[in-house]
Design a protein around this motif. Structure first.
Motif, PDB file in Angstrom:
ATOM      1  N   HIS A 132      -0.942   4.652   8.927  1.00 43.67           N
ATOM      2  CA  HIS A 132      -0.324   4.118   7.709  1.00 43.67           C
ATOM      3  C   HIS A 132       1.112   3.669   7.963  1.00 43.67           C
ATOM      4  CE1 HIS A 132      -3.443   4.808   4.714  1.00 43.67           C
ATOM      5  NE2 HIS A 132      -3.721   5.942   5.325  1.00 43.67           N
ATOM      6  N   LEU A 133       1.849   4.436   8.768  1.00 41.26           N
ATOM      7  CA  LEU A 133       3.227   4.047   9.070  1.00 41.26           C
ATOM      8  C   LEU A 133       3.258   2.738   9.849  1.00 41.26           C
ATOM      9  CD1 LEU A 133       4.590   7.578  10.046  1.00 41.26           C
ATOM     10  CD2 LEU A 133       5.262   6.256   8.029  1.00 41.26           C
ATOM     11  N   ASP A 134       2.370   2.599  10.821  1.00 40.91           N
ATOM     12  CA  ASP A 134       2.332   1.379  11.638  1.00 40.91           C
ATOM     13  C   ASP A 134       1.933   0.156  10.811  1.00 40.91           C
ATOM     14  OD1 ASP A 134       3.046   2.843  13.835  1.00 40.91           O
ATOM     15  OD2 ASP A 134       1.044   2.914  14.718  1.00 40.91           O
ATOM     16  N   ALA A 135       1.143   0.396   9.752  1.00 40.11           N
ATOM     17  CA  ALA A 135       0.721  -0.709   8.882  1.00 40.11           C
ATOM     18  C   ALA A 135       1.819  -1.117   7.903  1.00 40.11           C
ATOM     19  CB  ALA A 135      -0.537  -0.312   8.121  1.00 40.11           C
ATOM     20  N   GLY A 136       2.919  -0.365   7.894  1.00 39.38           N
ATOM     21  CA  GLY A 136       4.008  -0.685   6.984  1.00 39.38           C
ATOM     22  C   GLY A 136       3.811  -0.133   5.584  1.00 39.38           C
ATOM     23  N   ASP A 137       2.867   0.799   5.425  1.00 42.36           N
ATOM     24  CA  ASP A 137       2.637   1.399   4.109  1.00 42.36           C
ATOM     25  C   ASP A 137       3.786   2.345   3.757  1.00 42.36           C
ATOM     26  OD1 ASP A 137       0.218   0.096   4.358  1.00 42.36           O
ATOM     27  OD2 ASP A 137      -0.921   1.915   4.821  1.00 42.36           O
ATOM     28  N   LEU A 138       4.006   2.531   2.477  1.00 46.65           N
ATOM     29  CA  LEU A 138       4.945   3.546   2.013  1.00 46.65           C
ATOM     30  C   LEU A 138       4.213   4.881   2.053  1.00 46.65           C
ATOM     31  CD1 LEU A 138       7.686   4.339   0.790  1.00 46.65           C
ATOM     32  CD2 LEU A 138       6.746   3.789  -1.470  1.00 46.65           C
ATOM     33  N   VAL A 139       4.747   5.830   2.803  1.00 46.18           N
ATOM     34  CA  VAL A 139       4.069   7.101   3.045  1.00 46.18           C
ATOM     35  C   VAL A 139       4.900   8.248   2.471  1.00 46.18           C
ATOM     36  CG1 VAL A 139       3.258   8.708   4.824  1.00 46.18           C
ATOM     37  CG2 VAL A 139       2.931   6.235   5.117  1.00 46.18           C
TER      38      VAL A 139
ATOM     39  N   ASP B 113      -1.091  -2.637  -4.322  1.00 43.65           N
ATOM     40  CA  ASP B 113      -2.478  -3.091  -4.341  1.00 43.65           C
ATOM     41  C   ASP B 113      -3.439  -1.931  -4.101  1.00 43.65           C
ATOM     42  OD1 ASP B 113      -1.562  -5.673  -4.674  1.00 43.65           O
ATOM     43  OD2 ASP B 113      -1.627  -6.140  -2.538  1.00 43.65           O
ATOM     44  N   THR B 114      -3.008  -1.011  -3.250  1.00 46.89           N
ATOM     45  CA  THR B 114      -3.845   0.118  -2.863  1.00 46.89           C
ATOM     46  C   THR B 114      -3.005   1.387  -2.859  1.00 46.89           C
ATOM     47  OG1 THR B 114      -5.138  -1.337  -1.409  1.00 46.89           O
ATOM     48  CG2 THR B 114      -5.378   1.047  -1.075  1.00 46.89           C
ATOM     49  N   VAL B 115      -3.529   2.449  -3.455  1.00 48.97           N
ATOM     50  CA  VAL B 115      -2.874   3.760  -3.420  1.00 48.97           C
ATOM     51  C   VAL B 115      -3.874   4.788  -2.899  1.00 48.97           C
ATOM     52  CG1 VAL B 115      -1.680   5.567  -4.704  1.00 48.97           C
ATOM     53  CG2 VAL B 115      -1.373   3.163  -5.363  1.00 48.97           C
ATOM     54  N   TYR B 116      -3.576   5.343  -1.739  1.00 47.91           N
ATOM     55  CA  TYR B 116      -4.386   6.407  -1.162  1.00 47.91           C
ATOM     56  C   TYR B 116      -3.798   7.769  -1.558  1.00 47.91           C
ATOM     57  CZ  TYR B 116      -5.927   2.787   2.189  1.00 47.91           C
ATOM     58  OH  TYR B 116      -6.418   1.651   2.776  1.00 47.91           O
ATOM     59  N   PHE B 117      -4.659   8.751  -1.727  1.00 49.09           N
ATOM     60  CA  PHE B 117      -4.204  10.134  -1.783  1.00 49.09           C
ATOM     61  C   PHE B 117      -5.196  10.983  -1.017  1.00 49.09           C
ATOM     62  CE2 PHE B 117      -3.582  14.228  -4.417  1.00 49.09           C
ATOM     63  CZ  PHE B 117      -2.635  14.705  -3.515  1.00 49.09           C
ATOM     64  N   TYR B 118      -4.683  11.639   0.015  1.00 49.59           N
ATOM     65  CA  TYR B 118      -5.493  12.507   0.861  1.00 49.59           C
ATOM     66  C   TYR B 118      -5.227  13.962   0.464  1.00 49.59           C
ATOM     67  CZ  TYR B 118      -5.805   8.433   4.007  1.00 49.59           C
ATOM     68  OH  TYR B 118      -6.027   7.186   4.552  1.00 49.59           O
TER      69      TYR B 118
ATOM     70  N   LYS C 107       0.826  -1.197   0.000  1.00 54.48           N
ATOM     71  CA  LYS C 107       0.000   0.000   0.000  1.00 54.48           C
ATOM     72  C   LYS C 107       0.866   1.256   0.000  1.00 54.48           C
ATOM     73  CE  LYS C 107      -3.905  -2.154   2.394  1.00 54.48           C
ATOM     74  NZ  LYS C 107      -4.820  -2.101   3.568  1.00 54.48           N
ATOM     75  N   LEU C 108       0.393   2.250  -0.739  1.00 53.48           N
ATOM     76  CA  LEU C 108       1.059   3.547  -0.826  1.00 53.48           C
ATOM     77  C   LEU C 108       0.084   4.598  -0.326  1.00 53.48           C
ATOM     78  CD1 LEU C 108       3.285   5.531  -1.888  1.00 53.48           C
ATOM     79  CD2 LEU C 108       2.175   5.371  -4.138  1.00 53.48           C
ATOM     80  N   ALA C 109       0.530   5.445   0.582  1.00 51.74           N
ATOM     81  CA  ALA C 109      -0.315   6.504   1.123  1.00 51.74           C
ATOM     82  C   ALA C 109       0.330   7.856   0.827  1.00 51.74           C
ATOM     83  CB  ALA C 109      -0.526   6.330   2.618  1.00 51.74           C
TER      84      ALA C 109
ATOM     85  N   ALA D 187       8.864  16.714  11.198  1.00 52.69           N
ATOM     86  CA  ALA D 187       8.083  16.827  12.436  1.00 52.69           C
ATOM     87  C   ALA D 187       6.932  15.824  12.460  1.00 52.69           C
ATOM     88  CB  ALA D 187       7.550  18.249  12.587  1.00 52.69           C
ATOM     89  N   PHE D 188       6.415  15.492  11.296  1.00 49.15           N
ATOM     90  CA  PHE D 188       5.342  14.499  11.192  1.00 49.15           C
ATOM     91  C   PHE D 188       5.885  13.067  11.193  1.00 49.15           C
ATOM     92  CE2 PHE D 188       2.299  17.740   9.427  1.00 49.15           C
ATOM     93  CZ  PHE D 188       1.238  17.456  10.277  1.00 49.15           C
ATOM     94  N   GLY D 189       7.201  12.916  11.130  1.00 54.72           N
ATOM     95  CA  GLY D 189       7.789  11.583  11.109  1.00 54.72           C
ATOM     96  C   GLY D 189       7.721  10.908   9.760  1.00 54.72           C
ATOM     97  N   VAL D 190       7.614  11.712   8.686  1.00 53.99           N
ATOM     98  CA  VAL D 190       7.506  11.173   7.328  1.00 53.99           C
ATOM     99  C   VAL D 190       8.844  11.336   6.607  1.00 53.99           C
ATOM    100  CG1 VAL D 190       6.343  11.396   5.104  1.00 53.99           C
ATOM    101  CG2 VAL D 190       5.038  11.639   7.223  1.00 53.99           C
ATOM    102  N   GLU D 191       9.389  10.229   6.146  1.00 53.82           N
ATOM    103  CA  GLU D 191      10.701  10.235   5.498  1.00 53.82           C
ATOM    104  C   GLU D 191      10.654  10.816   4.093  1.00 53.82           C
ATOM    105  OE1 GLU D 191      14.067   7.015   3.907  1.00 53.82           O
ATOM    106  OE2 GLU D 191      12.328   6.327   5.078  1.00 53.82           O
TER     107      GLU D 191
END
Length: 224
Positions: free
Chosen positions: A101-108, A177-182, A3-5, A125-129
Motif C-alpha cells: 500500500h505504501l509503494d502504491a502511494g496509498d494513505l496508510v 475511491d477505495t477505502v480498505y480496512f484490515y 486510496k486509503l488503507a 517499526a512498521f514504517g507507518v506515519e
C-alpha cells in the motif's frame, strides 16, 4: 491519493496482542505486582475477546500503571519491550502487505484500541506515519496522569477518530475511491461495515462467520 488503507494492529499486523503482552512484560520484569496485575490483565483480555470490555475502565487501569513511572524509566521499558517482544513478532507477510500500500502511494494508517504509548514505536517499526490510538493524558512535567484523553478508539470510536483524523487533512472517507480496512476482530465491525473494501485478516470465529455471510475477502498472514 485515491486510496486509503486502514489497519488494525493486534492479531492483524501482529500475531500477538501488544496491549496484553505489555502487561505480561511488566509482570516479567517486576515492574508491577505480578499476581494482582496478571489477574486483572487476564480478566480484561477475556472481556475483550468476548466483546464485553468497558474500554475506559481498561484503559485507565493500563494507563494508571504507566503513571507510576518517571518518563525516563518508561522510555527504557518501552525500548526493552520493543526489542524483546515486538520486533521478534513482526512477520514478513505483514510488512509486505503494508509496503504494498505504501509503494502504491496509498494513505496508510494504523487504527488501534491499544494506547498510544505502547503502539507509537510499533507503528514506527512498521514504517507507518499515521497512527490512531487511545491517547494518554500528560501532565505539564511530561508524566502520564493515568487518565484517558478523549474517547476510546474501540468499536464505534474507531469511526469517530478516523473521521476526525481525516477532517484535519481536509478529507473524508468519501474523498477516496477505495477505502480498505484490515482487521481480525468482530469488535471492528462498525468500521469494517462502512468502508468500501473490508478485509477480514486472520479473523476470529465471529468475524470469519460474518465475513463469509457478507462475501468479504479473508486474508491469513500468519499461517506459516
Amino acid at each position: 491519493m485515491t486510496k486509503l488503507a486502514l489497519f488494525d494492529l493486534d492479531h492483524t499486523l501482529l500475531p500477538i496482542d501488544s496491549d496484553y503482552e505489555w502487561g505480561q512484560f511488566l509482570c516479567r520484569i517486576g515492574a508491577v505486582d505480578a499476581a494482582e496485575f496478571g489477574r486483572r490483565n487476564d480478566a480484561f483480555f477475556a472481556q475483550y475477546q468476548a466483546g464485553t470490555l468497558d474500554p475506559v475502565e481498561y484503559l485507565e487501569f493500563s494507563l494508571g500503571t504507566l503513571a507510576a513511572f518517571e518518563p525516563a524509566r518508561l522510555a527504557a521499558m518501552q525500548q526493552q519491550f520493543m526489542d524483546e517482544v515486538i520486533l521478534p513478532a513482526i512477520r514478513p507477510a505483514a510488512r509486505a502487505l503494508l509496503q504494498k500500500h505504501l509503494d502504491a502511494g496509498d494513505l496508510v494508517c494504523i487504527v488501534t484500541a491499544t494506547n498510544h504509548f505502547v503502539t507509537a514505536p510499533i507503528a514506527k517499526a512498521f514504517g507507518v506515519e499515521h497512527l490512531i490510538a487511545a491517547m494518554p493524558e500528560t501532565a505539564g512535567d511530561g508524566r502520564l496522569t493515568g487518565r484517558l484523553l478523549g474517547t476510546p478508539t474501540q468499536g464505534e470510536g474507531k469511526i469517530v477518530h478516523t473521521k476526525a483524523w481525516l477532517e484535519k487533512m481536509g478529507k473524508t472517507l468519501e474523498s477516496f475511491d477505495t477505502v480498505y480496512f484490515y482487521s481480525d476482530s468482530h469488535n471492528d465491525l462498525p468500521l469494517l461495515s462502512i468502508v468500501s473494501h473490508p478485509v477480514a485478516t486472520n479473523p476470529n470465529a465471529k468475524l470469519s462467520t460474518h465475513a463469509a455471510a457478507q462475501g468479504w475477502p479473508s486474508l491469513h498472514l500468519f499461517n506459516d
